[in-house]
Every structure is written in C-alpha cells, then in structure tokens.
Write a protein that holds these residues in place. Structure first.
Motif, PDB file in Angstrom:
ATOM      1  N   ASN A 102     -82.658 -62.855 -50.586  1.00  0.00           N
ATOM      2  CA  ASN A 102     -83.129 -63.370 -49.302  1.00  0.00           C
ATOM      3  C   ASN A 102     -84.590 -63.006 -49.021  1.00  0.00           C
ATOM      4  O   ASN A 102     -85.058 -63.139 -47.895  1.00  0.00           O
ATOM      5  CB  ASN A 102     -82.245 -62.855 -48.158  1.00  0.00           C
ATOM      6  CG  ASN A 102     -82.283 -61.338 -48.026  1.00  0.00           C
ATOM      7  OD1 ASN A 102     -82.611 -60.635 -48.979  1.00  0.00           O
ATOM      8  ND2 ASN A 102     -81.949 -60.837 -46.848  1.00  0.00           N
ATOM      9  N   VAL A 103     -85.314 -62.530 -50.039  1.00  0.00           N
ATOM     10  CA  VAL A 103     -86.720 -62.172 -49.840  1.00  0.00           C
ATOM     11  C   VAL A 103     -87.588 -63.416 -50.001  1.00  0.00           C
ATOM     12  O   VAL A 103     -87.637 -64.026 -51.074  1.00  0.00           O
ATOM     13  CB  VAL A 103     -87.162 -61.075 -50.830  1.00  0.00           C
ATOM     14  CG1 VAL A 103     -88.652 -60.795 -50.674  1.00  0.00           C
ATOM     15  CG2 VAL A 103     -86.358 -59.806 -50.609  1.00  0.00           C
ATOM     16  N   ASN A 104     -88.265 -63.790 -48.912  1.00  0.00           N
ATOM     17  CA  ASN A 104     -89.153 -64.950 -48.904  1.00  0.00           C
ATOM     18  C   ASN A 104     -90.586 -64.482 -49.103  1.00  0.00           C
ATOM     19  O   ASN A 104     -90.989 -63.465 -48.550  1.00  0.00           O
ATOM     20  CB  ASN A 104     -89.006 -65.689 -47.564  1.00  0.00           C
ATOM     21  CG  ASN A 104     -89.790 -66.980 -47.519  1.00  0.00           C
ATOM     22  OD1 ASN A 104     -91.013 -66.980 -47.635  1.00  0.00           O
ATOM     23  ND2 ASN A 104     -89.083 -68.081 -47.328  1.00  0.00           N
ATOM     24  N   LEU A 132     -90.309 -55.863 -44.596  1.00  0.00           N
ATOM     25  CA  LEU A 132     -89.101 -55.679 -45.399  1.00  0.00           C
ATOM     26  C   LEU A 132     -88.435 -54.349 -45.068  1.00  0.00           C
ATOM     27  O   LEU A 132     -89.096 -53.325 -44.886  1.00  0.00           O
ATOM     28  CB  LEU A 132     -89.432 -55.697 -46.893  1.00  0.00           C
ATOM     29  CG  LEU A 132     -89.848 -57.022 -47.536  1.00  0.00           C
ATOM     30  CD1 LEU A 132     -90.088 -56.814 -49.028  1.00  0.00           C
ATOM     31  CD2 LEU A 132     -88.795 -58.099 -47.306  1.00  0.00           C
ATOM     32  N   CYS A 156     -89.233 -60.854 -40.471  1.00  0.00           N
ATOM     33  CA  CYS A 156     -88.540 -59.629 -40.880  1.00  0.00           C
ATOM     34  C   CYS A 156     -87.319 -59.953 -41.728  1.00  0.00           C
ATOM     35  O   CYS A 156     -86.567 -60.877 -41.415  1.00  0.00           O
ATOM     36  CB  CYS A 156     -88.092 -58.841 -39.650  1.00  0.00           C
ATOM     37  SG  CYS A 156     -89.426 -58.421 -38.513  1.00  0.00           S
ATOM     38  N   THR A 157     -87.121 -59.175 -42.768  1.00  0.00           N
ATOM     39  CA  THR A 157     -85.972 -59.384 -43.650  1.00  0.00           C
ATOM     40  C   THR A 157     -85.299 -58.060 -43.972  1.00  0.00           C
ATOM     41  O   THR A 157     -85.958 -57.127 -44.445  1.00  0.00           O
ATOM     42  CB  THR A 157     -86.387 -60.070 -44.968  1.00  0.00           C
ATOM     43  OG1 THR A 157     -86.929 -61.358 -44.678  1.00  0.00           O
ATOM     44  CG2 THR A 157     -85.197 -60.221 -45.907  1.00  0.00           C
ATOM     45  N   GLN A 206     -82.509 -60.684 -34.953  1.00  0.00           N
ATOM     46  CA  GLN A 206     -82.719 -61.381 -36.219  1.00  0.00           C
ATOM     47  C   GLN A 206     -83.098 -62.847 -36.005  1.00  0.00           C
ATOM     48  O   GLN A 206     -83.922 -63.403 -36.738  1.00  0.00           O
ATOM     49  CB  GLN A 206     -81.465 -61.268 -37.089  1.00  0.00           C
ATOM     50  CG  GLN A 206     -81.260 -59.878 -37.683  1.00  0.00           C
ATOM     51  CD  GLN A 206     -80.170 -59.864 -38.732  1.00  0.00           C
ATOM     52  OE1 GLN A 206     -79.088 -60.388 -38.524  1.00  0.00           O
ATOM     53  NE2 GLN A 206     -80.459 -59.264 -39.870  1.00  0.00           N
ATOM     54  N   LYS A 245     -86.686 -64.067 -37.735  1.00  0.00           N
ATOM     55  CA  LYS A 245     -86.245 -64.384 -39.094  1.00  0.00           C
ATOM     56  C   LYS A 245     -87.369 -64.802 -40.028  1.00  0.00           C
ATOM     57  O   LYS A 245     -87.274 -64.615 -41.245  1.00  0.00           O
ATOM     58  CB  LYS A 245     -85.167 -65.467 -39.052  1.00  0.00           C
ATOM     59  CG  LYS A 245     -85.558 -66.726 -38.317  1.00  0.00           C
ATOM     60  CD  LYS A 245     -84.340 -67.642 -38.157  1.00  0.00           C
ATOM     61  CE  LYS A 245     -84.686 -68.868 -37.319  1.00  0.00           C
ATOM     62  NZ  LYS A 245     -83.489 -69.698 -37.076  1.00  0.00           N
ATOM     63  N   VAL A 268     -92.611 -63.640 -45.929  1.00  0.00           N
ATOM     64  CA  VAL A 268     -92.165 -62.590 -45.008  1.00  0.00           C
ATOM     65  C   VAL A 268     -93.209 -61.480 -44.907  1.00  0.00           C
ATOM     66  O   VAL A 268     -93.967 -61.227 -45.855  1.00  0.00           O
ATOM     67  CB  VAL A 268     -90.791 -62.034 -45.455  1.00  0.00           C
ATOM     68  CG1 VAL A 268     -90.950 -61.124 -46.662  1.00  0.00           C
ATOM     69  CG2 VAL A 268     -90.096 -61.312 -44.327  1.00  0.00           C
TER      70      VAL A 268
END
Length: 1107
Positions: free
Chosen positions: A525-527, A533, A516-517, A509, A513, A530
C-alpha cells in the motif's frame, strides 16, 4: 476530502517567507521581489483552500487542482527549507556574527554558482505557484479573508479552551443508560447451567455504540471480580493473530510479558495459567470471520474450570456467528432521553441547571439523527458547545447535519461534521494522527514533537513556546473527543496515554489517505506520492525485504515505528539498509529508528538536512558520528536507553535549533562543554544516568532551559554555580548538596541556587542536607515556602550516619524547610531531630506522607486532621515511641463529634520496623491524672477502647516489626489488605470486638458504600490477610478473629512455629480462594492432604500452598 495536512504546509511556507533570515538573504541574492511575490501568491492560495476542500467531494476538477497544488506546495516548502538550512550551516561556521559572515560568504566567488542556481529555482517555483493560483479561477472558488480565518481560529480556540479547560477532558463521564445491559450480561456470565466448561458470549453493535465501554463496566464490577478467579483483557482489533492474542492473554494474566516467543512454549504457559480456573476473558473489537482461524484460538481456551466465560465485542453478526453462535447480545442505542442527557453533558457548562427549552427541542431532534450512538452524541455535543445561540444550533440541525446524514457511510458522516468544524490549524494535526495504528497508546509529548517537526504549529506571539501552543491544540482535540485518555497495566508496567476510537481513526485515515500511510506487512500500500510513512509492526527483516518498494516514496517527510508490542531481541538492521534509507529519504523531517538494535549510525546522517526529529532510543550505538552535529535544523534528539553510549560528540553545541535532548538511562559520565552552546535547548533529560559525575560549569548559558531531569543520577557530586539563573525552570527533580572541598569550589552551587526558582513544579528531591553548614540560613535561602507549583518534595539528610549531627540544630533548621501548603507528597529520610516541625500539621493538601530512617525522632505532630492525606508510611524509626505527642482524648473528642475529622481520607497506612513504638498517643488525660498509653491498665484499656477513634476509609494496613505497640485507632473498614508481622495483636482484637463493646454501634459505615446508611461488621470487607510471626504463646488462632471475614479471598500464615491448629470457623469462609501456610511445622502437619486433622476445615479452598 482535501488533504488536511496541506493547510499546515501552506501555513509553514508563509511563516518561512516572512522570516528575517529569508528576507535578509533574499536581498543579498537579488531574489527579494520573487520571495515577496511568492508570499502573496501563497496567501491567495491559502484563502481558497477551505472552499476547495468543501467542494472537491462533488467536483472532480477541484480534486485534480488540489492534487497539483499539493505537489507544488511540498516542493516549495522543500526549496525554502534548503535555502534556510544553507544559511544556518554558514551561521554555525561563522559563529554569531551572522550578517557580516553571510555577506562575505555569499559574495565570494565560490558561491556565485550556488546563488545563481538557487535564484533560478526560486523564480521557477514562483512561476509554478502562479500557474496554480491562476487556475483556481476556473473553479469559482471563494476566497475567504485570511483575517477572518485567523479570528475564527482564535475565537473557536478560546471558546473551547476557556472555562471548560480545567475539567472538560479529565471529567469521568458517567455510563448512561447501560444498567439493564450490564445486568443482563452479568446474568449470562454467572450462568452455570451450561453443558460446556467454557462458554462464549458476543456483544454485537455498530461502531461507537459503546461495546468496549460496556465490557469495561462489566469487567470491573465487584460481583464479577468476586465470581471469577482470573480475568484477562485483550484488544484484538483488525489483525487476528493467534500468537499475538496468546501473548497478550499471558501478559494480562501475569502482568508481565512472556519470556518465550515460540508458539509451543506460549501455548504451554497459557494452559498452565487457565488450568482449572474459573476465568473471564474479554476479546475486544474482534473482526475474525474465518472459522478455521478462530478454531485455533478456541482450542487453547477450553481448559478452564466450568463457568469460565469468553466475551467477544464485535461490530458484525457474522463474527458473532463464528465465535459464539449460541449466546449473542445485541446492543441497542440509547433512548432519546438518555441521548439528550449525554448531549447536555457535552454541550453545556458543567453545573448549568436551567437550559432554554428551545435548546432542548432542537437537541432532541439532533440526538434522533445520532441514532442513540454515544460516540456520535459526544462528538456533536462538542461542536454544539461552541454554538451559544439557538440560531447556531438550528444551523447545525437544519443544514449541516441534514447534508451529512444523507451520505451512506454509517456513523462516519456525523463524525465528518465534527471534523468540518475544526479550525484549520487542528485539521492537519488530527489528520497526522492516522499514522498511529488502531488501539495504539499515543504519547502526547511525542505527538507534539512530531507536529512541530512538520511545521503544523505556529504562534504569532513570540513569547509563547511552540510546545505550549501544541499542548493547547492537543487539549482541544481531547475535549472534542478525538482522543480518549487511558491507563494501561498496573504497578511498574502502568502506562498512561491517549487512544483514538476506531471510528475516529477511520475518520483520520479518510482525511489523510493521500498523505499518510500505515504500511502493511508486504508494503503493497506504499504509494510513491505519499509523504508520511508509519510501520505498525516490529520486523527488522521487513526493511531489507521491501527496500525496493519503500525507496519509491522518495519524498517522504515522516518515517516512524509505531508498534504496540516491542521485544528487544528480534534481529539487527543491516548498516547497508540504513544507508540506503538515509540516502533515499533526503526530505525527512521526522525519523524514528528506535529499537532496531543498531550498532552504529551511518555517518551519512548529515545528508538529512531538513531533519527536525530523530529518535535513536533503545539501540546498541556506542559512538555517534560527528556528522550528526551538522543537522542544524534538528529540534528533538532522543538517545534514551542507548546503554553502550559513553559520550556525546564534542561538537554537539552546533545543533543550534535543538530544543529537546534525551540521553537518560545511559552510561555517560561527563557531558561535553560545548553542550552549553545549545541556547535554544528547553528540555535536557539525564534521568538514571547513574555514572554521571558532574554537570558543565557554564550550565547557566542554557538560557532557554525549562525542564532539567536528573532523577536517580546517584553519582552526581554537586550542582553547578549559576543554576539559580534559570528563573523560568519548571522541572528540576534533583538537587545534590556537596561536601568538603567540592562544596568550597567557586563552581559549586549551594541551596541558595533554589531561591528564585519559584516556577518549579512536579517533583524535587534534595539530597545530603546533613552536609549543609549553617543550616538554618541555608535552608531559608532555598525558599521552599514560595514554590507553590511544587507537588512532590523529598528531603534526605546524611546517608552515611549521624556522626557529628547536632540534634537541636536539626530541629531548628527544619523549620526553615517549610514547603508551600499546596504540596501533595512529602518524603523525609534520615532527619536526626527528636521532633518534627509543626508545619507538617498544616499541609492541608498533602496526599502522601512517608517518613523513614529518622533514628532519633520520638513522636510526630498531630496528623489526624489533614483532610487530603490518603497514604501514610512510617519506616525504620528506631526512636519513635508515639505517633503523636498529643492527648488521646483530644482526638477521641474530635472523632465522636464527627468521624470525618479523624484521618478523613486515609486509605493506606504502613508502620514498619519501629521497634520502640508503644502507642499512637503519648498520653491519656484521666481527670487530673495523665498517663502514657503504654501503662494503661487492662480495665482502663477496655474503657478507652469503647470510644477509640477509628479510620473511616482505611483500606490497607501494614503493621510489621512494631512488637511494643498496644494502642492505636481501630480499622473496621479494611478492604484491600491487613498485614501483621512480629506485632502485638491488641489492635486487631480491639477492632474485631468493636461490636461487642458498649458505647459504640455494633456495625460501622463501610468505606466503599455510596450511602451513609449502609453498615457492615468490622473487617467484613477484607480480602487479603497476612499473619506472620505471631506471638509464641499463641497456639491457635482465635475463633472470633474469623467470624466477620465473609469477604476474605486470600489468607497467608508464615513463620509461626508454635501455631498448632486452625479455627473451626475456617469452613465458613466461603469467599476464601487461596490459603498459604509456610514455615509452620506443626500446622503443616495438621493440614496434610491424607491424615491432617485440620484438613476438613480447608478442603473447600481451591488453592492451597502448604510447605
């Protein structure tokens, strides 16, 4: 840390720019020079990536440069993929005449606008890349020659995968230095001097110290198994959810998932399971620090019998104070000597006896830096293995290890060192694994397919399949301890896979970071930046509720569902939600929608033009939209267990890049003819498609096919002609011999199709052998003897009876079915000969042998010298009179000379429904007189049994429906089970009386003993005894049967109407936990709870089932 995945994407761009397709179309569109310049720029960027990654920790500007580079690189990859996809779609439309069709297409007036637009985009992208490349000069990044990187990658891969490959990742590591810890904790588990019925014990230690390993070591200890009536293991990990823990406890105790999902019913079921049992529960990796939440679970655990224990493993003392304030065991690190012993295992070749003293001096200094933590020692050992010189070890000790240990992240810096030493092509693969949640059971093939879909796998050798290259990558990560091989469950629920240690997962992680989420339960926590997922929970409503947040990350390349516990009936995802997801995530390379109870797949699926991996398994889809066949980049399509799916689209052949197609466990009856156009297809899985009638006529056109799964396709009538052309085929688990008119068809293939398929491996089942005409030449044509990679062979004759079968022809033809001596498992069913071929005795690697329903077979060839045979099953053999036509004295002589020569490895023996089986040996040579074992006099029998051979390692014996059998080898070392039903008791009596006869030692080597000097009385290790349908004349079980059964835990007596009493010795069976008596009316009466005369004999047994 730099984005580990970035390197993989850069490498993919370089591969795309070098492809013949882009070069060809680039010249047509007039952008050839731009593509070449773009390639040079990307090569320059790639050369400084490694240095940028190392510097960015201290240099914020480097980090900013990498972030900008990341955006440009991903956009460039998407643009080139658009470019290639457009070409592929035109190729599908134009057939195989690629060049001519493409030139016509791209020069036509309706494409001028498109070509100009693409040319502008390519020029703009080249300028963006040029700016990034120019800016690198501001940071004094060192450009490392690409050739050196490639050579380093090749050298490191060869070193790690070379001589260690055959054993490094399958070797069972010894648990080093934990004997004292084990004994101390077992002492706590056996302590009854406690006030409360259920007590709690914590094992506390930092991550990687081996808490879980120690708990497993204890959990599987024989003393612990004997002490507790029930054992349960639950991995808790980060999220402490009481309901989930209760579900997992029930599953662990019952070996099946609970039917109800309501907490009230789950609670009731758990209480029934725990009620008045001495149980052991291990709660592994616990993080709960809230007393109230812990109390909700603790309340449910208090109904066990006194002596029950709950063991908690945790990294923090705070958790131990909350869960078990009165009993805490603090695990220390290994000593320096123990640490060095473990490091040697990892850093040197197995079996190397002499080690340069300089290595030991350096190694002792290195292990001191590891602070006795086994995980860190294993990781550093795998790095040192690639360093063959003292200077290499010194560099690790004095430079790299010194630098990382100055950081203050606990043990993580040492693990980061192992990551730094990964070749670049492995870094992106490892980082991607952060998408799987902690304690997730990873399927290796799925992970490999996802790596390939993202473009992380490349090979300069066109003869190597990407899946094989990826498999090598995986093996190397496994050897370096980034993965651990595990097996979960038992029986039908057993699953094998791989997991990452929690600290390794933390490392993954930390290096991924920004890419990947693992989405949390509210998607906070979804950017939007990113790219990958993963959803580690199962909740259909989540997607509707958080759709507005998810769609902000509109450039994601991975959308996967990675939950451990999945239940089918948890709602259905709305079609509108699916459409929104599909329309938003148009850059997806991998899309996983399994188990969402989908009724239909939106026809807009074709907008995902970059898609390479699509999993639709476990859904209720009845018809696939034809638009799915426009996904020309698709490589993997999974439709397993879509049980309502009846057919595939007729245009499926347009999926020109499809390599893996899984349509197993469906109701498909026939495949579309266009499927034979899938010339790149490597794996076709049709297993358990029980309605499938036939395969395509032109099957031989699938020229790339390597794996063809037809297991349990029971309605399949024949094999297609041309199958034999697949000389590279590795998997073909079913071959059906055809009958009658079908067999005479020119489209039907005979056994000769197998002749040149000598690369077959794994399992092969051949059905309907009795239908083969001119059997001997046909069987010879199958060429089984040359298939040395085959491990399991099943031979089945005519399932419809023996009408018209020529016995002599069967016997002669069977000689032609001789397999290679490397075979591990053999099953023969329905053979109609009187005797078996002698080749059966020469299969020296055979581990499992099952012979069933061979009605006319009277005896078998000698099997006692097969060195590897562990399981022997004989079923439904009406004509079988003797197990072998050999002389008993031959085997007695061998047994006396060395017990290890008589069935030296046999662990499980089953003889069932053999009504005419009289004995093991056909004859006994007494001087000049030969006699059958069934006619030996009583006095002769006593003499013979003085020297009767015995099975040295047999642990399980099942004798059912063999009432005439009076003479067989003895079985003093049984541990797992003895099951006798409708059988003679002679063998049992002789085994029990072994220690009373002359000429034989009074006790025998125990099969489980680690020392040859350890002896135990016959049957003293037996745990389960089943006695069913004992002879009518037997009214009481003899006392001598029970005198040695000191380890017996369970006794079952069934259907013995004349049995009147139990022996007095029952009260001495102190290990007996369960007694079941069924359909024994007289014995039932004597065991009644109130006035039964035999009740006192069994009153000490905790679990009584009498009915």
């Amino acid at each position: 840390m730099a984005d580990a995945i970035l390197y993989g994407v850069v490498q993919k761009i370089i591969e795309s720019l070098g492809s013949s397709t882009l070069k060809q179309i680039g010249s047509i569109w007039g952008v050839k020079d731009d593509l070449e310049k773009m390639n040079n720029t990307v090569l320059t960027i790639q050369a400084v990536l490694e240095d940028a990654e190392e510097q960015q920790v201290q240099n914020h500007q480097d980090k900013q440069w990498l972030m900008k580079l990341r955006e440009v690189v991903f956009d460039a990859d998407d643009l080139l993929s658009d470019f290639s996809t457009h070409v592929f779609r035109r190729k599908v439309m134009g057939g195989d005449k690629m060049t001519k069709k493409v030139r016509i297409f791209f020069s036509s007036s309706n494409q001028i606008v498109f070509s100009l637009k693409m040319a502008c985009k390519i020029k703009a992208m080249r300028e963006r890349l040029n700016d990034i490349a120019y800016n690198r000069n501001n940071f004094q990044l060192i450009q490392r020659p690409l050739e050196t990187l490639a050579v380093t990658r090749e050298r490191e891969t060869k070193v790690a995968m070379g001589e260690r490959e055959t054993h490094s990742f399958v070797r069972k590591e010894d648990v080093i230095g934990r004997e004292e810890d084990k004994e101390a904790i077992i002492g706590l588990l056996q302590d009854f001097d406690v006030k409360k019925k259920v007590s709690f014990i914590s094992i506390v230690g930092i991550g990687g110290l081996g808490k879980s390993t120690l708990a497993q070591y204890i959990y599987n200890d024989e003393m612990v198994n004997a002490h507790f009536e029930l054992k349960m293991w639950v991995c808790v990990s980060d999220v402490f959810d009481v309901k989930t823990i209760v579900e997992n406890m029930i599953t662990s105790a019952t070996k099946k998932k609970p039917e109800s999902l309501l907490m009230e019913q789950l609670q009731d079921e758990l209480l029934k399971i725990l009620n008045q049992k001495i149980y052991l529960l291990v709660l592994d990796d616990v993080w709960i620090e809230n007393k109230a939440t812990w109390g909700k679970l603790k309340t449910l655990l208090l109904d066990g019998k006194k002596g029950s224990k709950v063991v908690i493993t945790t990294r923090t003392k705070l958790v131990a104070d909350v869960t078990s304030p009165n009993s805490q065991y603090f695990l220390r690190g290994l000593s320096d000597d123990q640490s060095w012993a473990l490091l040697k295992q990892m850093a040197f070749e197995e079996g190397k006896e002499t080690i340069n003293s300089n290595f030991e001096v350096i190694g002792m200094d290195i292990v001191k830096k590891c602070q006795g933590v086994p995980l860190a020692i294993k990781i550093i050992g795998s790095v040192l293995y690639t360093k063959k010189s003292v200077d290499g070890w010194l560099n690790i000790k004095n430079n790299e290890l010194t630098n990382v240990t100055e950081l203050k992240d606990g043990i993580l810096p040492i693990l980061k060192l192992s990551y730094n030493h990964l070749p670049s092509h492995l870094k992106c693969c490892f980082a991607y694994c952060s998408l799987f949640p902690k304690d997730y059971l990873i399927d290796k093939l799925t992970l490999i397919q996802l790596w390939i879909a993202q473009g992380f796998i490349q090979s300069r050798d066109e003869n190597l399949l990407l899946v094989d290259v990826a498999n090598d990558y995986f093996k190397e990560l496994l050897w370096r301890s980034f993965f651990q091989e595990v097996e979960e469950g038992k029986g039908m629920t057993r699953a094998r896979g791989f997991k990452m240690h929690d600290l390794i997962h933390d490392l993954a992680q930390s290096v991924s970071k920004s890419e990947c989420t693992l989405v949390d339960s509210n998607a906070n926590n979804v950017n939007e930046k990113v790219r990958h997922l993963s959803f580690p929970f199962y909740n259909v409503s989540f997607f509707e509720e958080n759709l507005s947040i998810l769609v902000k990350a509109n450039k994601i390349r991975t959308f996967i569902l990675a939950y451990n516990n999945w239940n089918y009936d948890q709602g259905t995802i709305e079609e509108s939600t699916l459409k929104k997801l599909i329309s938003t995530f148009r850059f997806l390379r991998a899309l996983d929608l399994h188990g969402l109870n989908m009724k239909m797949l939106p026809n807009t699926i074709d907008t995902l033009m970059h898609l390479k991996y699509l999993d639709l398994s476990y859904n209720d889809i009845e018809v696939l939209p034809s638009s799915i066949t426009k996904l020309v980049n698709l490589q993997t399509l999974k439709l397993c267990r879509c049980k309502k799916l009846r057919e595939l689209p007729n245009t499926i052949g347009t999926l020109m890049h499809l390599k893996y197609l899984d349509i197993s466990l469906n109701d498909i009856e026939i495949l579309p003819s266009s499927i034979t156009k899938l010339v790149n297809l490597q794996t076709l899985k049709l297993g358990k498609c029980k309605k499938l009638r036939e395969l395509p006529v032109d099957i031989q056109k699938l020229v790339s096919l390597k794996h063809f799964d037809l297991e349990d396709c029971e309605n399949l009538t024949h094999m297609p002609h041309g199958l034999g052309k697949f000389t590279s085929l590795q998997t073909l688990n079913l071959f059906v011999v055809s009958k009658g008119l079908v067999a005479s068809s020119k489209h039907c293939g005979g056994l000769a199709e197998l002749k040149w398929l000598n690369d077959l491996r794994g399992k092969l089942e051949i059905k309907n052998l009795a239908w083969v005409k001119d059997a001997t030449p046909e069987f010879e044509a199958a060429n089984l003897k040359e298939k040395q990679c085959l491990s399991e062979l099943i031979l089945k004759w005519n399932p419809e009876g023996d009408d018209g079968v020529d016995v002599s022809d069967d016997e002669n033809s069977m000689n032609s079915l001789q397999p290679h001596e490397s075979l591990k498992s053999l099953e023969v069913d329905g053979y109609m000969g009187v005797r078996f071929s002698s080749w059966l005795s020469f299969l020296t690697n055979l581990v499992d042998l099952c012979i069933s329903d061979c009605k006319k077979c009277q005896y078998l060839p000698p099997l006692y010298q097969l060195p590897s045979l562990r399981r022997l099953d004989i079923w439904f053999m009406d004509g079988l009179e003797y197990m072998t036509d050999g002389d008993m004295n031959d085997e007695i002589s061998a047994s006396l000379a060395s017990p290890s020569t008589f069935f030296p490895s046999l662990e499980k023996l089953t003889l069932c429904i053999c009504p005419n089986l009289k004995g093991w040996w056909r004859s006994v040579d007494k001087g000049n007189e030969a006699t059958t074992t069934s006619t030996i006099s009583s006095s002769s029998t006593n003499h013979c049994h003085q020297h009767m051979p015995y099975f040295p390692h047999l642990s399980y014996l099942e004798l059912r429906g063999c009432p005439k059998m009076t003479c067989m080898p003895l079985f003093p070392n049984l541990e797992e089970e003895l099951w006798l039903s409708n059988n003679s008791w002679k063998a049992l009596e002789e085994t029990i009386e072994m220690n009373n006869r002359g000429g034989r030692a009074s006790s025998f080597p125990s099969s489980s003993s680690s020392s040859s000097s350890s002896f135990s009385p016959p049957l003293s290790k037996l745990k389960l005894l089943r006695l069913w349908r004992i002879p009518e004349e037997l009214e009481s079980l003899p006392e001598e049967w029970f005198k040695n059964l000191t380890s017996l835990e369970s006794l079952q007596i069934r259907e013995c109407p004349n049995l009147m009493s139990l022996p007095e010795g029952m009260s001495h069976l102190t290990s007996l936990q369960s007694l079941s008596i069924e359909d024994c009316p007289q014995l039932n009466q004597r065991c009644e709870k109130e006035n039964g005369e035999d009740r006192d004999k069994i009153s000490h047994i905790p679990y009584l089932h009498i009915w």
